[in-house]
Design a protein around this motif. Structure first.
Motif: not given
Length: 182
Positions: A13, A16, A19, A139-140
């Motif tokens: 991450c 992020g 998200t 992370d997205d």
């Protein structure tokens, strides 16, 4: 008692914040257990201009305004946060955000990354993980099917597939309200 093998899910991450909760929640929603979730905090970072962008000088760190509503044209004092302070603040915000949502899960943890990219973050988490199986998630991204891990693990642990070492899934793109692929 569940005799299924542990799967370590690794989520690097960096920036992020918007998200990561959705990504981690999609792992928690999986029907397969046991799982271990490791989020690698790659720190928010800061923009650094290259030497070329800086006309041959040393890299420039861009400070961020801490009071973005201030208008110097109206005589307002604009205060700035150093890149290091911004990185520390955003890192602390990320940890706080994740702990507030997922800190109660014993199989969830955050480790500190080296801010050297997702590959290095994944390698660190593989070494820190306990599972004989590893799954990666950005992370997205999300796992939209709650049985994703269960299906993959059923396939991988089937003796008929003993020579198979890697599996993948189909990708689905999501579009936000403005029609942009996210």
């Amino acid at each position: 008692m569940n005799n299924s093998p542990l799967v370590t899910v690794i989520i690097p991450c960096k920036n992020g914040h918007k998200t990561i909760v959705r990504a981690v929640q999609s792992v928690i929603d999986q029907t397969y257990r046991p799982i271990e979730i490791i989020v690698v905090n790659e720190h928010a970072g800061f923009k650094t201009a290259s030497k070329e962008e800086n006309l041959g000088g040393s890299p420039v760190n861009f400070a961020s305004p801490t009071n973005s509503t201030a208008n110097p044209n109206n005589g307002d004092q604009v205060t700035y946060e150093s890149p290091e302070a911004r990185e520390n603040r955003l890192s602390e915000e990320l940890i706080s955000l994740l702990n507030s949502h997922f800190g109660q899960y014993p199989f969830f943890r955050i480790i500190d990354g080296l801010a050297q990219g997702p590959g290095v973050a994944r390698d660190m988490a593989v070494k820190a993980g306990n599972g004989p199986y590893v799954a990666f998630l950005d992370d997205d991204d999300i796992w939209s099917h709650t049985d994703k891990l269960a299906l993959q693990m059923a396939f991988l642990t089937n003796p008929a597939n003993s020579e198979i070492e890697v599996v993948g899934t189909e990708t689905t793109y999501f579009i936000d309200e403005s029609g942009v692929a996210i």
